[in-house]
Design a protein around this motif. Structure first.
Motif, PDB file in Angstrom:
ATOM      1  N   SER A   1       6.716   0.587   2.478  1.00 49.03           N
ATOM      2  CA  SER A   1       7.195   0.396   1.113  1.00 49.03           C
ATOM      3  C   SER A   1       6.691  -0.904   0.477  1.00 49.03           C
ATOM      4  CB  SER A   1       8.727   0.428   1.083  1.00 49.03           C
ATOM      5  OG  SER A   1       9.244  -0.643   1.828  1.00 49.03           O
ATOM      6  N   SER A   2       6.017  -1.753   1.237  1.00 46.87           N
ATOM      7  CA  SER A   2       5.503  -3.017   0.695  1.00 46.87           C
ATOM      8  C   SER A   2       4.249  -2.774  -0.129  1.00 46.87           C
ATOM      9  CB  SER A   2       5.172  -3.986   1.825  1.00 46.87           C
ATOM     10  OG  SER A   2       6.320  -4.337   2.534  1.00 46.87           O
ATOM     11  N   SER A   3       4.048  -3.648  -1.092  1.00 52.06           N
ATOM     12  CA  SER A   3       2.845  -3.545  -1.910  1.00 52.06           C
ATOM     13  C   SER A   3       1.649  -4.083  -1.118  1.00 52.06           C
ATOM     14  CB  SER A   3       3.004  -4.348  -3.202  1.00 52.06           C
ATOM     15  OG  SER A   3       3.000  -5.729  -2.925  1.00 52.06           O
ATOM     16  N   ARG A   4       0.472  -3.783  -1.597  1.00 51.65           N
ATOM     17  CA  ARG A   4      -0.754  -4.248  -0.933  1.00 51.65           C
ATOM     18  C   ARG A   4      -0.815  -5.779  -0.921  1.00 51.65           C
ATOM     19  NH1 ARG A   4      -6.962  -3.240  -2.719  1.00 51.65           N
ATOM     20  NH2 ARG A   4      -7.867  -4.166  -0.881  1.00 51.65           N
ATOM     21  N   GLU A   5      -0.383  -6.401  -2.015  1.00 50.79           N
ATOM     22  CA  GLU A   5      -0.386  -7.864  -2.097  1.00 50.79           C
ATOM     23  C   GLU A   5       0.530  -8.476  -1.046  1.00 50.79           C
ATOM     24  OE1 GLU A   5       0.535  -9.112  -6.041  1.00 50.79           O
ATOM     25  OE2 GLU A   5      -1.226  -8.148  -6.902  1.00 50.79           O
ATOM     26  N   ASP A   6       1.708  -7.875  -0.845  1.00 42.87           N
ATOM     27  CA  ASP A   6       2.646  -8.380   0.162  1.00 42.87           C
ATOM     28  C   ASP A   6       2.037  -8.292   1.560  1.00 42.87           C
ATOM     29  OD1 ASP A   6       4.527  -8.881  -1.794  1.00 42.87           O
ATOM     30  OD2 ASP A   6       5.612  -6.991  -1.460  1.00 42.87           O
TER      31      ASP A   6
END
Length: 132
Positions: A22-27
């Motif tokens: 569920s994390s974004s690519r940036e995270d």
């Protein structure tokens, strides 16, 4: 009591897997950069203070030619997942290998300029492209 830690392990792994999905690519990229900082034995940028001699590592986000006091200066923003830092090479218009997306290790004395951390004319080492 011993059954509690055993039951927490699968839930912990499952939670980490869900968080990762569920994390974004940036995270995810920030987390990888923070891990790289630890394995390289460098100081996290967020922990750097004014006039401190440090060795930091991260990825160059931007590279810009911006004159300072009439002298050419190559500026780059280095990001390690915790914070950003400006790296400035005075008297340089370009440096081979210094480009956005490139990873590097830089050493020098931190200074503060307009509320941002700056590293002037650092000693640096480009990270191999194959490690990215």
């Amino acid at each position: 009591m011993s059954a509690v830690p055993g039951s927490e392990k699968p839930a912990g792994r499952f939670r980490r897997m869900l968080d990762r999905l569920s994390s974004s690519r940036e995270d995810l990229e920030s987390e990888e950069l923070r891990e790289d900082t630890e394995t390289a034995g460098c100081t996290r940028i967020c922990d750097c203070h004014d006039r401190q001699i440090v060795t930091v590592t991260g990825t160059l986000r931007t590279v810009t030619l911006r004159p300072r006091a009439g002298v050419p200066a190559l500026e780059a923003e280095l990001f390690d997942g915790s914070a950003a830092l400006d790296v400035v090479w005075l008297g340089r218009r370009s440096i081979v290998g210094i480009e956005p997306g490139r990873k590097l290790i830089a050493s020098g004395r931190i200074s503060m300029s307009r509320g941002r951390r700056v590293l002037f004319n650092p000693k640096y080492e480009l990270r191999p492209l194959g490690r990215e």
